[in-house]
Design a protein around this motif. Structure first.
Motif, PDB file in Angstrom:
ATOM      1  N   ASP A  98       0.831  -1.204   0.000  1.00  0.00           N
ATOM      2  CA  ASP A  98       0.000   0.000   0.000  1.00  0.00           C
ATOM      3  C   ASP A  98       0.867   1.255   0.000  1.00  0.00           C
ATOM      4  OD1 ASP A  98      -1.989   1.909   0.329  1.00  0.00           O
ATOM      5  OD2 ASP A  98      -2.933   0.877   2.021  1.00  0.00           O
ATOM      6  N   THR A  99       0.602   2.150  -0.958  1.00  0.00           N
ATOM      7  CA  THR A  99       1.323   3.420  -1.036  1.00  0.00           C
ATOM      8  C   THR A  99       0.621   4.529  -0.268  1.00  0.00           C
ATOM      9  OG1 THR A  99       0.179   4.313  -2.973  1.00  0.00           O
ATOM     10  CG2 THR A  99       2.033   2.826  -3.393  1.00  0.00           C
ATOM     11  N   GLY A 100      -0.614   4.275   0.155  1.00  0.00           N
ATOM     12  CA  GLY A 100      -1.435   5.317   0.761  1.00  0.00           C
ATOM     13  C   GLY A 100      -2.385   5.933  -0.247  1.00  0.00           C
ATOM     14  N   SER A 101      -2.115   5.738  -1.536  1.00  0.00           N
ATOM     15  CA  SER A 101      -2.996   6.262  -2.588  1.00  0.00           C
ATOM     16  C   SER A 101      -3.111   5.273  -3.745  1.00  0.00           C
ATOM     17  CB  SER A 101      -2.477   7.614  -3.088  1.00  0.00           C
ATOM     18  OG  SER A 101      -1.152   7.495  -3.565  1.00  0.00           O
ATOM     19  N   GLY A 102      -2.956   4.009  -3.450  1.00  0.00           N
ATOM     20  CA  GLY A 102      -2.990   2.934  -4.439  1.00  0.00           C
ATOM     21  C   GLY A 102      -1.989   1.877  -4.015  1.00  0.00           C
ATOM     22  N   MET A 103      -2.007   0.756  -4.693  1.00  0.00           N
ATOM     23  CA  MET A 103      -1.150  -0.350  -4.285  1.00  0.00           C
ATOM     24  C   MET A 103      -0.305  -0.889  -5.426  1.00  0.00           C
ATOM     25  SD  MET A 103      -3.233  -2.646  -1.635  1.00  0.00           S
ATOM     26  CE  MET A 103      -4.354  -1.958  -0.438  1.00  0.00           C
ATOM     27  N   LEU A 104       0.758  -1.589  -5.033  1.00  0.00           N
ATOM     28  CA  LEU A 104       1.516  -2.419  -5.953  1.00  0.00           C
ATOM     29  C   LEU A 104       1.086  -3.852  -5.680  1.00  0.00           C
ATOM     30  CD1 LEU A 104       5.185  -1.082  -5.713  1.00  0.00           C
ATOM     31  CD2 LEU A 104       3.412  -0.467  -7.344  1.00  0.00           C
ATOM     32  N   GLU A 105       0.670  -4.543  -6.719  1.00  0.00           N
ATOM     33  CA  GLU A 105       0.385  -5.978  -6.623  1.00  0.00           C
ATOM     34  C   GLU A 105       1.621  -6.687  -7.148  1.00  0.00           C
ATOM     35  OE1 GLU A 105      -1.755  -8.657  -9.642  1.00  0.00           O
ATOM     36  OE2 GLU A 105      -3.341  -7.896  -8.333  1.00  0.00           O
ATOM     37  N   ILE A 106       2.291  -7.433  -6.274  1.00  0.00           N
ATOM     38  CA  ILE A 106       3.549  -8.072  -6.641  1.00  0.00           C
ATOM     39  C   ILE A 106       3.336  -9.575  -6.753  1.00  0.00           C
ATOM     40  CG2 ILE A 106       5.975  -8.381  -6.065  1.00  0.00           C
ATOM     41  CD1 ILE A 106       5.281  -5.434  -6.306  1.00  0.00           C
ATOM     42  N   ALA A 107       3.571 -10.123  -7.940  1.00  0.00           N
ATOM     43  CA  ALA A 107       3.526 -11.561  -8.148  1.00  0.00           C
ATOM     44  C   ALA A 107       4.952 -12.096  -8.114  1.00  0.00           C
ATOM     45  CB  ALA A 107       2.892 -11.881  -9.507  1.00  0.00           C
ATOM     46  N   CYS A 108       5.142 -13.180  -7.408  1.00  0.00           N
ATOM     47  CA  CYS A 108       6.451 -13.824  -7.350  1.00  0.00           C
ATOM     48  C   CYS A 108       6.243 -15.286  -7.739  1.00  0.00           C
ATOM     49  CB  CYS A 108       7.062 -13.695  -5.958  1.00  0.00           C
ATOM     50  SG  CYS A 108       8.767 -14.283  -5.893  1.00  0.00           S
ATOM     51  N   PRO A 109       6.398 -15.595  -9.025  1.00  0.00           N
ATOM     52  CA  PRO A 109       6.149 -16.960  -9.486  1.00  0.00           C
ATOM     53  C   PRO A 109       7.155 -17.958  -8.922  1.00  0.00           C
ATOM     54  CG  PRO A 109       6.933 -15.566 -11.293  1.00  0.00           C
ATOM     55  CD  PRO A 109       6.832 -14.699 -10.084  1.00  0.00           C
ATOM     56  N   ALA A 110       6.725 -19.214  -8.865  1.00  0.00           N
ATOM     57  CA  ALA A 110       7.608 -20.286  -8.397  1.00  0.00           C
ATOM     58  C   ALA A 110       8.774 -20.491  -9.362  1.00  0.00           C
ATOM     59  CB  ALA A 110       6.816 -21.573  -8.215  1.00  0.00           C
ATOM     60  N   ALA A 111       8.602 -20.118 -10.621  1.00  0.00           N
ATOM     61  CA  ALA A 111       9.650 -20.257 -11.636  1.00  0.00           C
ATOM     62  C   ALA A 111      10.617 -19.075 -11.571  1.00  0.00           C
ATOM     63  CB  ALA A 111       9.015 -20.314 -13.027  1.00  0.00           C
ATOM     64  N   GLU A 112      11.817 -19.269 -12.095  1.00  0.00           N
ATOM     65  CA  GLU A 112      12.796 -18.186 -12.162  1.00  0.00           C
ATOM     66  C   GLU A 112      12.339 -17.162 -13.196  1.00  0.00           C
ATOM     67  OE1 GLU A 112      17.489 -17.738 -13.197  1.00  0.00           O
ATOM     68  OE2 GLU A 112      16.855 -19.478 -12.008  1.00  0.00           O
ATOM     69  N   ILE A 113      12.547 -15.878 -12.896  1.00  0.00           N
ATOM     70  CA  ILE A 113      12.167 -14.832 -13.847  1.00  0.00           C
ATOM     71  C   ILE A 113      13.394 -14.048 -14.278  1.00  0.00           C
ATOM     72  CG2 ILE A 113       9.871 -14.604 -12.816  1.00  0.00           C
ATOM     73  CD1 ILE A 113      10.925 -11.784 -11.864  1.00  0.00           C
ATOM     74  N   ALA A 114      13.284 -13.416 -15.454  1.00  0.00           N
ATOM     75  CA  ALA A 114      14.362 -12.573 -15.972  1.00  0.00           C
ATOM     76  C   ALA A 114      14.245 -11.171 -15.378  1.00  0.00           C
ATOM     77  CB  ALA A 114      14.281 -12.505 -17.491  1.00  0.00           C
ATOM     78  N   ARG A 115      15.362 -10.447 -15.337  1.00  0.00           N
ATOM     79  CA  ARG A 115      15.380  -9.063 -14.867  1.00  0.00           C
ATOM     80  C   ARG A 115      14.525  -8.195 -15.783  1.00  0.00           C
ATOM     81  NH1 ARG A 115      18.639  -5.604 -11.721  1.00  0.00           N
ATOM     82  NH2 ARG A 115      19.192  -3.648 -12.718  1.00  0.00           N
ATOM     83  N   SER A 116      13.899  -7.186 -15.211  1.00  0.00           N
ATOM     84  CA  SER A 116      13.090  -6.240 -15.977  1.00  0.00           C
ATOM     85  C   SER A 116      13.957  -5.546 -17.025  1.00  0.00           C
ATOM     86  CB  SER A 116      12.504  -5.196 -15.027  1.00  0.00           C
ATOM     87  OG  SER A 116      11.770  -4.236 -15.737  1.00  0.00           O
ATOM     88  N   ARG A 117      13.377  -5.264 -18.168  1.00  0.00           N
ATOM     89  CA  ARG A 117      14.118  -4.524 -19.193  1.00  0.00           C
ATOM     90  C   ARG A 117      13.475  -3.159 -19.374  1.00  0.00           C
ATOM     91  NH1 ARG A 117      11.991  -4.137 -24.336  1.00  0.00           N
ATOM     92  NH2 ARG A 117      10.087  -5.318 -24.659  1.00  0.00           N
ATOM     93  N   ASP A 118      14.276  -2.175 -19.738  1.00  0.00           N
ATOM     94  CA  ASP A 118      13.754  -0.832 -19.982  1.00  0.00           C
ATOM     95  C   ASP A 118      12.949  -0.830 -21.271  1.00  0.00           C
ATOM     96  OD1 ASP A 118      15.190  -0.161 -17.742  1.00  0.00           O
ATOM     97  OD2 ASP A 118      16.703   1.029 -18.790  1.00  0.00           O
ATOM     98  N   VAL A 119      11.817  -0.136 -21.256  1.00  0.00           N
ATOM     99  CA  VAL A 119      10.978  -0.033 -22.442  1.00  0.00           C
ATOM    100  C   VAL A 119      11.575   1.043 -23.354  1.00  0.00           C
ATOM    101  CG1 VAL A 119       8.675   0.542 -23.295  1.00  0.00           C
ATOM    102  CG2 VAL A 119       8.932  -0.735 -21.154  1.00  0.00           C
ATOM    103  N   PRO A 120      11.914   0.683 -24.596  1.00  0.00           N
ATOM    104  CA  PRO A 120      12.461   1.682 -25.518  1.00  0.00           C
ATOM    105  C   PRO A 120      11.442   2.789 -25.808  1.00  0.00           C
ATOM    106  CG  PRO A 120      12.771  -0.551 -26.371  1.00  0.00           C
ATOM    107  CD  PRO A 120      11.854  -0.648 -25.194  1.00  0.00           C
ATOM    108  N   PRO A 121      11.910   3.994 -26.158  1.00  0.00           N
ATOM    109  CA  PRO A 121      10.995   5.119 -26.396  1.00  0.00           C
ATOM    110  C   PRO A 121       9.937   4.846 -27.467  1.00  0.00           C
ATOM    111  CG  PRO A 121      13.277   5.864 -26.361  1.00  0.00           C
ATOM    112  CD  PRO A 121      13.309   4.365 -26.302  1.00  0.00           C
ATOM    113  N   HIS A 122      10.226   3.960 -28.434  1.00  0.00           N
ATOM    114  CA  HIS A 122       9.297   3.692 -29.535  1.00  0.00           C
ATOM    115  C   HIS A 122       8.387   2.493 -29.276  1.00  0.00           C
ATOM    116  CE1 HIS A 122      12.802   1.166 -30.147  1.00  0.00           C
ATOM    117  NE2 HIS A 122      11.989   0.321 -30.740  1.00  0.00           N
TER     118      HIS A 122
END
Length: 136
Positions: free
Chosen positions: A47-71
């Protein structure tokens, strides 16, 4: 009636729920509202106080987040407002958080005075802001 009540949450995926909760709750000040196992792994609502982050943590290994290119469509960053981004930036730096850009004047001063950027433990860009005086 179908009137908007407000922002509810944004969904994210992480590779280590304890590490993610430590970052968002322990360092940034969000509050753990719910943590629960499900058939795919584990979930948490922060809880941020004005909305929430819903965090999923799958049992499988996940890759690091990648930056979204401008296009390319997608979420570019999460933003949190603080009274002093100098103070929170120094706290994050001392904790060894990956830093992107130190506090500086904002480009859109109608909305925010100052900004800084860091990465969460999975590589998602987190923007830290001080709101414009007109926004309170």
């Amino acid at each position: 009636m179908s009137g908007l009540l407000g922002f509810e949450h944004v969904g994210m995926t992480c590779g280590d729920l304890d590490r993610t909760i430590a970052f968002y709750c322990g360092l940034l000040g969000l509050t753990l509202a719910l943590r629960k196992q499900n058939e795919r792994g584990e979930m948490a609502f922060l809880d941020t106080g004005s909305g929430m982050l819903e965090i999923a943590c799958p049992a499988a290994e996940i890759a690091r987040s990648r930056d979204v290119p401008p296009h390319e469509a997608g979420m570019r960053h999460l933003t949190f407002a603080f009274e002093s981004i100098d103070a929170i930036f120094a706290k994050l730096e001392a904790a060894g958080v990956e830093l992107i850009e130190p506090p500086r004047p904002a480009y859109f001063i109608e909305m925010v005075k100052r900004v800084a950027f860091v990465r969460d433990p999975d590589g998602t860009i987190v923007e830290l802001v001080e709101r414009a005086d007109s926004r309170g």
